[in-house]
Write an enzyme that holds these catalytic residues in place. Structure first.
Site, PDB file in Angstrom:
ATOM      1  N   SER A 153       0.760  -1.334  -0.009  1.00 32.14           N
ATOM      2  CA  SER A 153       0.089  -0.022   0.059  1.00 32.14           C
ATOM      3  C   SER A 153       0.883   1.247  -0.191  1.00 32.14           C
ATOM      4  O   SER A 153       1.947   1.205   0.527  1.00 32.14           O
ATOM      5  CB  SER A 153      -0.808  -0.103   1.215  1.00 32.14           C
ATOM      6  OG  SER A 153      -0.391   0.340   2.312  1.00 32.14           O
ATOM      7  N   HIS A 167      -2.849   7.117  -4.343  1.00 30.03           N
ATOM      8  CA  HIS A 167      -2.824   6.112  -3.432  1.00 30.03           C
ATOM      9  C   HIS A 167      -3.178   4.758  -4.138  1.00 30.03           C
ATOM     10  O   HIS A 167      -3.982   4.761  -5.137  1.00 30.03           O
ATOM     11  CB  HIS A 167      -4.240   6.330  -2.315  1.00 30.03           C
ATOM     12  CG  HIS A 167      -4.611   5.132  -1.708  1.00 30.03           C
ATOM     13  ND1 HIS A 167      -5.608   4.398  -2.094  1.00 30.03           N
ATOM     14  CD2 HIS A 167      -4.093   4.586  -0.753  1.00 30.03           C
ATOM     15  CE1 HIS A 167      -5.805   3.341  -1.192  1.00 30.03           C
ATOM     16  NE2 HIS A 167      -4.861   3.445  -0.497  1.00 30.03           N
ATOM     17  N   ASN A 169      -3.131   0.220  -3.490  1.00 29.08           N
ATOM     18  CA  ASN A 169      -3.074  -0.739  -2.519  1.00 29.08           C
ATOM     19  C   ASN A 169      -3.653  -2.196  -2.931  1.00 29.08           C
ATOM     20  O   ASN A 169      -4.752  -2.028  -3.964  1.00 29.08           O
ATOM     21  CB  ASN A 169      -4.236  -0.358  -1.278  1.00 29.08           C
ATOM     22  CG  ASN A 169      -4.534  -1.549  -0.433  1.00 29.08           C
ATOM     23  OD1 ASN A 169      -5.532  -2.205  -0.335  1.00 29.08           O
ATOM     24  ND2 ASN A 169      -3.469  -1.968   0.325  1.00 29.08           N
ATOM     25  N   TYR A 170      -2.520  -3.064  -2.864  1.00 26.73           N
ATOM     26  CA  TYR A 170      -3.212  -4.398  -3.798  1.00 26.73           C
ATOM     27  C   TYR A 170      -2.884  -5.297  -2.723  1.00 26.73           C
ATOM     28  O   TYR A 170      -1.886  -5.567  -2.029  1.00 26.73           O
ATOM     29  CB  TYR A 170      -2.195  -4.708  -5.166  1.00 26.73           C
ATOM     30  CG  TYR A 170      -2.797  -3.608  -6.008  1.00 26.73           C
ATOM     31  CD1 TYR A 170      -3.853  -3.882  -6.867  1.00 26.73           C
ATOM     32  CD2 TYR A 170      -2.246  -2.543  -6.331  1.00 26.73           C
ATOM     33  CE1 TYR A 170      -4.399  -3.058  -7.752  1.00 26.73           C
ATOM     34  CE2 TYR A 170      -3.085  -1.433  -7.167  1.00 26.73           C
ATOM     35  CZ  TYR A 170      -3.703  -2.017  -7.932  1.00 26.73           C
ATOM     36  OH  TYR A 170      -4.292  -1.022  -8.633  1.00 26.73           O
ATOM     37  N   ILE A 323       1.037   2.040  14.618  1.00 31.48           N
ATOM     38  CA  ILE A 323       0.869   3.389  14.315  1.00 31.48           C
ATOM     39  C   ILE A 323       1.413   3.964  13.469  1.00 31.48           C
ATOM     40  O   ILE A 323       0.945   4.878  12.376  1.00 31.48           O
ATOM     41  CB  ILE A 323       0.585   4.243  15.589  1.00 31.48           C
ATOM     42  CG1 ILE A 323      -0.442   3.771  16.493  1.00 31.48           C
ATOM     43  CG2 ILE A 323       0.459   5.621  15.413  1.00 31.48           C
ATOM     44  CD1 ILE A 323      -1.811   3.647  15.808  1.00 31.48           C
ATOM     45  N   SER A 325       3.026   3.044  10.876  1.00 30.72           N
ATOM     46  CA  SER A 325       2.701   2.468   9.535  1.00 30.72           C
ATOM     47  C   SER A 325       1.319   2.880   9.067  1.00 30.72           C
ATOM     48  O   SER A 325       1.131   3.047   7.856  1.00 30.72           O
ATOM     49  CB  SER A 325       2.938   0.878   9.334  1.00 30.72           C
ATOM     50  OG  SER A 325       4.194   0.553   9.595  1.00 30.72           O
TER      51      SER A 325
END
Lengths: 346, 346
Positions: A153, A167, A169-170, A323, A325
């Site tokens: 991500s 942004h 994310n996969y 947190i 991350s």
């Protein structure tokens, strides 16, 4: 279809900050010993680490051209979970010449899903595990469900107000049979997406971004792009503002109606060609203090979405994920004015 | 005692942004015609409007000494709810010489509480309305409960990193009998508190602030201060950080074990003497860019608390309150750095 409630981002179900062990360097694999070399788990881990490496290299190349020096390079933090496999690698650039704050993280989680989360994520499987769903509700008898999750991500916030935030994310999920229903089928699914959040609407950029997403989808299935574009618009919605977070892109979840081989690297290769050309065009656009202030207000909206609605973030905050991350997605700076009035730009 | 889940801030249960009517000037009263001049509703409205006027005047006086001009004066927005009474008056200062962003708002709401909110807020009354709580659960038969709520709420963010942020909120609730249980007793309670959020811990200031709160409490009941101080510490807690938002103060809810006369202006007069002397001492303290950056990081925490945990804010966002009034509590600017490392100041 409304977005599924079932797949928190793996980045946010990562280690709790008290348990995790920071490592000197990233481990060769974040998998447990038992997972085989040729398994989908192993292949997906290689896929997300390849994406991480390629995106970071692409951003660093932009910084190098801009003469950024050390501020334009990614710093890496790696951690593993003591005694059990799983862990993560965060790469963060803070203070580049072009990118103010950029993070690209991979993580692998071996966890246990509460029964109600499993029912929300996989209603059909939960019903099967409960023996068909007669009597006291679908799947209510199933116990906690062990799961595997891996994902990459990223959030990238450029400095220039005319350069948009990206942004993506996969992620890949597998569940084992619920503990109290060993006969239930093993489940797997992919989720992910890439979306763009500009402060100023520049049609050329938005068209380019969407056309690359569409091409990536169309290679697989002509129904993907319209479905996943709508899903993205529905998901990145700031309800209390009546506004979308950005100009969309694609978002999908629960994807399992193709063979795993086909879905392994679906859409991940579109990130760089969709984004870097826009950055090249906008990174040096002249701007005023007013442009910057508007960007800061838009970043306030980004903060509102992520803290109030984003599933990965809110899940991570509730479950004690790492947190730093989880909140690395927040912009470096943001602004809130009371009752801001928009004036037309001349 | 954990904070009650029952009393959202009236500022946030205010009018929906689509329904409310902005007014040229604040109405003489925000009450419905039927509420009598000498009623607690009327007297509490006068009380909170007095507090609003006095706090705004105190802050404007500080700005005038600082030579702020127009930026140091409050701007007022008033609205009423069409056809039914209720409304609000927001006063906001944005861009003062001493105060970067300050808001002091009053509002009056006539609403209807869902049965489960009523049960959470008033378990004893809900049990009584259900006829003693036998059978299918306490108070589950009660219908929606009409309520009256009025309150003043305020957040004040100064510019100087050594000058702390102040928050206060004082509110009064009344419920009528649940619609399906006309014999149930009418309920009322007070809630509120004042708390301080500095970026730098200066003991002299914190001691002063708490001693004024203690004095205000001790005039009523020697058990108030220790109970309400702990309640404040428990409430203003950023769980995902393992940090409190600030250095506390007082917080209370469900207060109804004194006569209304006694509680009418409990603690409201402590706001100015607790805060203004600290501002006078710190508003001109020299500071560096590092001090400012630290303040901005702490303001990021303020945003995290308000958007993720604050009951008034989250309730307001969910129920379609007036967004500008709800989010006026957020600081003008905030900052998030990945993995910020604190160095000792020399």
């Amino acid at each position: 279809a409304p977005p599924s409630a079932g797949s928190p981002s793996p980045a946010s179900v990562g280690p709790s900050s008290s348990d995790d062990e920071m490592e000197e360097a990233a481990a060769e694999t974040l998998l447990r010993g038992g997972d085989e070399e040729g398994s989908m788990r192993a292949r997906f881990e290689r896929e997300i680490r390849r994406v991480q490496a390629e995106v970071c290299a692409a951003l660093e190349a932009v910084e190098e051209v801009a003469g950024a020096g050390a501020g334009g390079r990614f710093r890496e933090d790696s951690w593993t979970r003591p005694g059990g496999g799983g862990g993560g690698i965060s790469r963060v650039m803070q203070g580049g010449a072009v990118f103010e704050k950029a993070a690209v993280s991979v993580s692998v989680v071996y966890g246990v899903m509460p029964p109600d989360a499993y029912r929300a994520a996989r209603p059909d499987a939960a019903a099967a595990a409960a023996g068909g769903g007669g009597g006291g509700g679908v799947g209510e008898k199933a116990g906690p469900v062990p799961f595997f999750a891996a994902g990459v991500s990223s959030v990238i916030h450029p400095r220039n107000p005319f350069a948009p935030t990206l942004h993506f994310n996969y992620r890949y999920f597998e569940t084992e049979a619920p503990k109290d229903a060993p006969g239930a089928p093993r489940q797997w699914w992919f989720g992910g997406g890439t979306d763009l959040t500009p402060s100023y609407i520049i049609e050329e950029d938005i068209n380019h971004f969407h056309s690359v997403q569409k091409q990536a989808c169309d290679k697989f299935d002509p129904t993907f792009y319209p479905r996943f574009k709508k899903w993205c618009d529905d998901y990145f919605y700031i309800k209390h503002r009546g506004e979308r977070r950005g100009v969309g892109g694609i978002f999908f979840d629960d994807l399992n109606d193709y063979d795993q081989e086909t879905l392994l690297n679906f859409a991940t290769d579109s990130v760089i060609p969709a984004y870097i050309p826009i950055i090249e065009r906008r990174k040096d656009t002249p701007f005023t203090e007013e442009h910057k202030a508007w960007q800061q207000l838009r970043r306030g909206r980004y903060v509102e979405f992520n803290l109030v609605y984003d599933r990965g973030t809110t899940f991570g905050l509730k479950t004690g994920g790492r947190i730093e991350s989880i909140l690395v997605s927040l912009p470096l700076t943001a602004r809130w004015e009371y009752d801001h009035v928009i004036f037309e730009m001349p």
